[in-house]
Write a protein that holds these residues in place. Structure first.
Motif, mmCIF file in Angstrom:
data_model
loop_
_atom_site.group_PDB
_atom_site.id
_atom_site.type_symbol
_atom_site.label_atom_id
_atom_site.label_comp_id
_atom_site.label_asym_id
_atom_site.label_seq_id
_atom_site.Cartn_x
_atom_site.Cartn_y
_atom_site.Cartn_z
ATOM 1 N N PRO A 83 0.833 -1.223 0.000
ATOM 2 C CA PRO A 83 0.000 0.000 0.000
ATOM 3 C C PRO A 83 0.859 1.261 0.000
ATOM 4 O O PRO A 83 1.947 1.297 0.579
ATOM 5 N N SER A 84 0.348 2.297 -0.632
ATOM 6 C CA SER A 84 1.061 3.576 -0.704
ATOM 7 C C SER A 84 0.730 4.419 0.523
ATOM 8 O O SER A 84 0.149 5.505 0.433
ATOM 9 N N ASN A 85 1.095 3.899 1.696
ATOM 10 C CA ASN A 85 0.781 4.587 2.949
ATOM 11 C C ASN A 85 1.949 5.404 3.492
ATOM 12 O O ASN A 85 1.879 5.947 4.580
ATOM 13 N N ARG A 86 3.032 5.473 2.723
ATOM 14 C CA ARG A 86 4.187 6.296 3.088
ATOM 15 C C ARG A 86 4.691 7.000 1.834
ATOM 16 O O ARG A 86 4.653 6.431 0.733
ATOM 17 N N SER A 87 5.156 8.219 2.011
ATOM 18 C CA SER A 87 5.662 8.967 0.858
ATOM 19 C C SER A 87 6.827 8.243 0.204
ATOM 20 O O SER A 87 6.987 8.263 -1.021
ATOM 21 N N PHE A 88 7.647 7.591 1.028
ATOM 22 C CA PHE A 88 8.800 6.850 0.533
ATOM 23 C C PHE A 88 8.369 5.787 -0.479
ATOM 24 O O PHE A 88 8.993 5.619 -1.534
ATOM 25 N N ILE A 89 7.275 5.087 -0.171
ATOM 26 C CA ILE A 89 6.754 4.045 -1.059
ATOM 27 C C ILE A 89 6.239 4.667 -2.357
ATOM 28 O O ILE A 89 6.437 4.117 -3.454
ATOM 29 N N VAL A 90 5.577 5.819 -2.243
ATOM 30 C CA VAL A 90 5.049 6.502 -3.432
ATOM 31 C C VAL A 90 6.181 6.827 -4.407
ATOM 32 O O VAL A 90 6.077 6.584 -5.617
ATOM 33 N N TYR A 91 7.281 7.360 -3.888
ATOM 34 C CA TYR A 91 8.403 7.736 -4.749
ATOM 35 C C TYR A 91 9.057 6.500 -5.371
ATOM 36 O O TYR A 91 9.440 6.526 -6.551
ATOM 37 N N LEU A 92 9.171 5.428 -4.600
ATOM 38 C CA LEU A 92 9.759 4.197 -5.143
ATOM 39 C C LEU A 92 8.894 3.635 -6.279
ATOM 40 O O LEU A 92 9.418 3.159 -7.288
ATOM 41 N N LYS A 93 7.588 3.688 -6.118
ATOM 42 C CA LYS A 93 6.699 3.171 -7.165
ATOM 43 C C LYS A 93 6.840 3.987 -8.448
ATOM 44 O O LYS A 93 6.784 3.423 -9.557
ATOM 45 N N ASN A 94 7.035 5.288 -8.321
ATOM 46 C CA ASN A 94 7.244 6.118 -9.507
ATOM 47 C C ASN A 94 8.542 5.758 -10.218
ATOM 48 O O ASN A 94 8.599 5.747 -11.455
ATOM 49 N N ILE A 95 9.578 5.439 -9.464
ATOM 50 C CA ILE A 95 10.847 5.029 -10.073
ATOM 51 C C ILE A 95 10.670 3.706 -10.817
ATOM 52 O O ILE A 95 11.200 3.522 -11.918
ATOM 53 N N VAL A 96 9.923 2.780 -10.223
ATOM 54 C CA VAL A 96 9.676 1.486 -10.876
ATOM 55 C C VAL A 96 8.970 1.692 -12.212
ATOM 56 O O VAL A 96 9.350 1.097 -13.233
ATOM 57 N N ILE A 97 7.937 2.533 -12.233
ATOM 58 C CA ILE A 97 7.201 2.785 -13.475
ATOM 59 C C ILE A 97 8.107 3.433 -14.515
ATOM 60 O O ILE A 97 8.105 3.044 -15.700
ATOM 61 N N ALA A 98 8.917 4.416 -14.086
ATOM 62 C CA ALA A 98 9.818 5.092 -15.021
ATOM 63 C C ALA A 98 10.845 4.112 -15.589
ATOM 64 O O ALA A 98 11.132 4.131 -16.792
ATOM 65 N N ASP A 99 11.392 3.254 -14.742
ATOM 66 C CA ASP A 99 12.383 2.279 -15.204
ATOM 67 C C ASP A 99 11.771 1.273 -16.176
ATOM 68 O O ASP A 99 12.402 0.893 -17.171
ATOM 69 N N LEU A 100 10.545 0.838 -15.887
ATOM 70 C CA LEU A 100 9.904 -0.139 -16.769
ATOM 71 C C LEU A 100 9.583 0.476 -18.122
ATOM 72 O O LEU A 100 9.821 -0.152 -19.172
ATOM 73 N N LEU A 101 9.076 1.697 -18.145
ATOM 74 C CA LEU A 101 8.796 2.374 -19.421
ATOM 75 C C LEU A 101 10.084 2.612 -20.207
ATOM 76 O O LEU A 101 10.108 2.474 -21.432
ATOM 77 N N MET A 102 11.138 2.964 -19.490
ATOM 78 C CA MET A 102 12.432 3.160 -20.136
ATOM 79 C C MET A 102 12.931 1.852 -20.748
ATOM 80 O O MET A 102 13.447 1.833 -21.870
ATOM 81 N N THR A 103 12.752 0.751 -20.029
ATOM 82 C CA THR A 103 13.181 -0.561 -20.526
ATOM 83 C C THR A 103 12.438 -0.958 -21.793
ATOM 84 O O THR A 103 13.015 -1.563 -22.704
ATOM 85 N N LEU A 104 11.162 -0.612 -21.882
ATOM 86 C CA LEU A 104 10.345 -0.999 -23.031
ATOM 87 C C LEU A 104 10.770 -0.295 -24.323
ATOM 88 O O LEU A 104 10.354 -0.703 -25.411
ATOM 89 N N THR A 105 11.586 0.758 -24.217
ATOM 90 C CA THR A 105 12.069 1.429 -25.425
ATOM 91 C C THR A 105 13.308 0.752 -26.013
ATOM 92 O O THR A 105 13.693 1.055 -27.146
ATOM 93 N N PHE A 106 13.925 -0.155 -25.270
ATOM 94 C CA PHE A 106 15.172 -0.771 -25.732
ATOM 95 C C PHE A 106 15.017 -1.589 -27.013
ATOM 96 O O PHE A 106 15.891 -1.523 -27.884
ATOM 97 N N PRO A 107 13.943 -2.398 -27.172
ATOM 98 C CA PRO A 107 13.848 -3.200 -28.402
ATOM 99 C C PRO A 107 13.881 -2.374 -29.680
ATOM 100 O O PRO A 107 14.522 -2.766 -30.662
ATOM 101 N N MET A 108 13.228 -1.211 -29.684
ATOM 102 C CA MET A 108 13.235 -0.365 -30.871
ATOM 103 C C MET A 108 14.637 0.150 -31.171
ATOM 104 O O MET A 108 15.058 0.197 -32.338
ATOM 105 N N LYS A 109 15.363 0.528 -30.134
ATOM 106 C CA LYS A 109 16.735 1.006 -30.325
ATOM 107 C C LYS A 109 17.633 -0.128 -30.813
ATOM 108 O O LYS A 109 18.483 0.070 -31.686
ATOM 109 N N ILE A 110 17.449 -1.313 -30.260
ATOM 110 C CA ILE A 110 18.258 -2.469 -30.662
ATOM 111 C C ILE A 110 18.064 -2.773 -32.141
ATOM 112 O O ILE A 110 19.030 -2.953 -32.898
ATOM 113 N N ILE A 111 16.811 -2.827 -32.580
ATOM 114 C CA ILE A 111 16.509 -3.131 -33.985
ATOM 115 C C ILE A 111 17.028 -2.034 -34.900
ATOM 116 O O ILE A 111 17.608 -2.295 -35.959
#
Length: 306
Positions: free
Chosen positions: A24-52
């Motif tokens: 649960p997002s019951n602490r600000s610390f958790i909220v910020y970590l979840k945003n980093i996870v989303i940013a990292d995952l979206l960033m990772t999804l761009t790799f296949p296009m760059k590779i090709i």
């Protein structure tokens, strides 16, 4: 190398997203970590296009897609991740150096508002780079991203690059300041009470781990980005060889920045106790969790361990 980073990054961040879904997002610390996870995952999804595209498997239209959309999303999420890592450092700083003061960064509601504003501000900076990459591609040669931009697009690209570099520099020096302040706080506590604060020792390790990620992943790239951006936006004083050298330096250091998606999960594991607990619970390794937590407690009470 990007293929390896993509495989490991997608696997690790997929697990991270799965684990944080149950926290649960019951602490600000958790909220910020979840945003980093989303940013990292979206960033990772761009790799296949760059590779090709870099392997020259796709056509000119794929190259146009990479320049107009995929690369922009890559940089957008990279700098969003940098900002949130800086906020995590600020959160640790307030917890140790100013424990009696409550910052609005540490309020759950405010942390969600701040997160939304960060995404909106970075999108405002990045989206024009998509819109202004609107030139007709030469079907006979592989176009560079700079040649696909209009004149206004070149100017916006240069300005947004300097804004992003400024963001990195500010966050990096803030993290250094936080680390020094926390270390001084712990040292004074040790001198006064002949022992250090366990929370302080953990926060020092946390800030130190973030600094390692910053230094390894982002410092080399940003040392190359300014001259590379100048070479892209102007042809004065740059020979073909200089252009190539800057390009290769940028590509190698950019790979280090991309590897950040594989290193951030390590930070989650050591900085976030709810993440460790949920991870071991989902993997049915509760006994291993107890051993790990016991090890953390013992190491925190040993003198001289920071």
């Amino acid at each position: 190398m990007y293929t390896f980073v993509f495989i490991f990054g997608f696997f690790l961040n997929g697990i991270n997203l799965w684990i944080f879904f149950y926290i649960p997002s019951n602490r600000s610390f958790i909220v910020y970590l979840k945003n980093i996870v989303i940013a990292d995952l979206l960033m990772t999804l761009t790799f296949p296009m760059k590779i090709i595209s870099d392997a020259e498997i796709g056509n000119v239209q794929l190259r146009l897609f990479v320049c107009r959309y995929s690369a922009v999303v890559f940089y957008l999420n990279m700098y969003i991740g940098i900002i949130f890592l800086g906020i995590l450092g600020f959160d640790r700083y307030y917890k140790i150096v100013r424990p009696m003061n409550n910052s609005f960064f540490q309020n759950v509601f405010h942390s969600k508002v701040i997160s939304a504003l960060i995404w909106a501000a970075m999108a405002f900076i990045s989206i024009p780079n998509m819109i202004l990459t609107n030139q007709i591609a030469d079907q006979t040669t592989k176009p560079t991203c700079a040649k696909l931009k209009s004149y206004l697009g070149i100017q916006w690209h240069q300005a947004s690059n300097y804004i992003c570099i400024s963001i990195f520099v500010i966050v990096f020096f803030l993290l250094l300041t936080f680390y020094v302040s926390i270390s001084r706080k712990i040292y004074r506590s040790h001198q006064k009470f002949k022992r250090g604060s366990n929370a302080g020792r953990k926060s020092t390790r946390n800030i130190y781990s973030i600094l390692i990620v910053f230094f390894f992943c982002f410092v080399p790239y940003h040392l190359c980005r300014i001259p590379y951006t100048i070479s892209q936006t102007t042809s004065d004083g740059y020979s073909c060889q200089n252009h190539n050298n800057l390009f290769y330096a940028k590509e190698v250091t950019l790979l280090l920045s991309a590897a950040n998606v594989c290193l951030d999960p390590i930070i989650y594991f050591f900085m976030c106790q709810p993440f460790r607990q949920m991870l071991f619970k989902k993997l049915h390794m509760e006994d291993k969790l107890q051993d790990t937590e016991r090890t953390f407690k013992v190491s925190s009470t040993q003198p001289g361990l920071v």
